[in-house]
Design an enzyme around this catalytic site. Structure first.
Site, PDB file in Angstrom:
ATOM      1  CB  SER A 134     -23.271  32.429  16.087  1.00 49.93           C
ATOM      2  OG  SER A 134     -24.350  33.761  16.008  1.00 49.93           O
ATOM      3  CE1 TYR A 147     -20.244  34.872  12.503  1.00 48.12           C
ATOM      4  CE2 TYR A 147     -22.767  34.704  13.010  1.00 48.12           C
ATOM      5  CZ  TYR A 147     -20.991  34.731  13.460  1.00 48.12           C
ATOM      6  OH  TYR A 147     -20.778  35.157  14.609  1.00 48.12           O
TER       7      TYR A 147
END
Length: 271
Positions: A134, A147
């Site tokens: 990501s 995350y």
């Protein structure tokens, strides 16, 4: 891509994983899709002809069974797409230990377990690994500690593969998507729209989240799948240990210059 190959895609029931399965199948390859929700997997399998194998990639026994099923069905394994993942918001001080452990188990330990099981087969075929990380692995945002940490670690685990096993022919690369219209992102945008009382709902939330992105829109799962497809292919034969951002240019934007963009207007604070 040329030549029939065998690929294993985790998180294959929705979003980027499902789009990748569709593209690889359209290329004529065998694809095994894994995930924790059987119904979604079987829907994609029925649509594409992929082989659905429900499995929790954070379970060591389930992972070994997944790899064994793939090799038994098709005789080899040429590539793995590490796409399964979950999100949990919060700063370090706001993140519960249970949430941290679940996220790390899914986003990082799961890929580690799968790679350990798949490596002997990938080395035989001089195969390829693509990790779906990501932009959060490269640029952090508010309330995203667990995350972002998991995705940064996944990225570096992928680079470790390239360094340790590149001499044996294995390639390992990562893609770092920005906002992409997936089930998980839709959920985050729905919460954002509710928090900010956006009349346009999810659509307006995506527009707000993309205002500083040069593309001025979120991505489509098929666009990330195309990058993954290329990294798995012989066309990327000299690409190893690399990170490919698929983010509409988001990581090219400098935070310090945002104030000089006359097109950007700050939202008024909530009362």
């Amino acid at each position: 891509m040329t030549g029939e190959r065998v690929f294993l895609v985790t998180g294959g029931g929705t979003g980027i994983g499902a789009a990748t399965a569709r593209l690889l199948r359209a290329d004529g390859h065998h694809v095994v899709i894994a995930g924790r929700r059987p119904q979604l997997l079987h829907q994609v399998a029925a649509e594409t002809g992929a082989l659905a194998h429900p499995a929790d990639v954070a379970d060591p026994e389930a992972v070994c069974e997944l790899v064994e099923t793939t090799v038994k069905a098709y005789g080899r394994l040429d590539g793995v797409v590490l796409n399964a993942g979950i999100g949990r918001g919060g700063a370090v001080g706001d993140t519960e230990v249970e949430d941290w452990e679940e996220l790390i188990r899914t986003n990082l330990t799961g890929p580690f377990l799968l790679l350990r099981a798949a490596l002997p087969h990938l080395l035989k075929t001089r195969g390829a690994v693509v990790a779906v990380a990501s932009v959060a692995a490269l640029r952090n945002s508010v309330g995203n500690a667990a995350y972002a940490t998991s995705k940064a670690a996944l990225l570096h685990m992928c680079r470790s593969l390239a360094v340790d096993y590149g001499p044996q022919g294995l390639r390992a690369n990562a893609v770092c998507p920005g906002w992409v219209r997936t089930e998980m992102a839709d959920g985050r945008m729905a919460r954002f729209a509710a928090e900010e009382e956006l009349a346009g709902g999810v659509e307006e939330a995506y527009a707000e989240a993309s205002r500083l992105t040069p593309a001025r829109r979120p991505g489509d799962p098929a666009e990330v799948a195309a990058a993954i497809d290329w990294l798995l292919s012989p066309a990327a034969s000299y690409v190893n240990g690399s990170v490919l951002t698929v983010d509409g240019g988001a990581t090219a934007v400098g935070v310090g210059g945002a104030a000089f963009d006359y097109r950007i207007e700050a939202r008024p604070p909530r009362p």
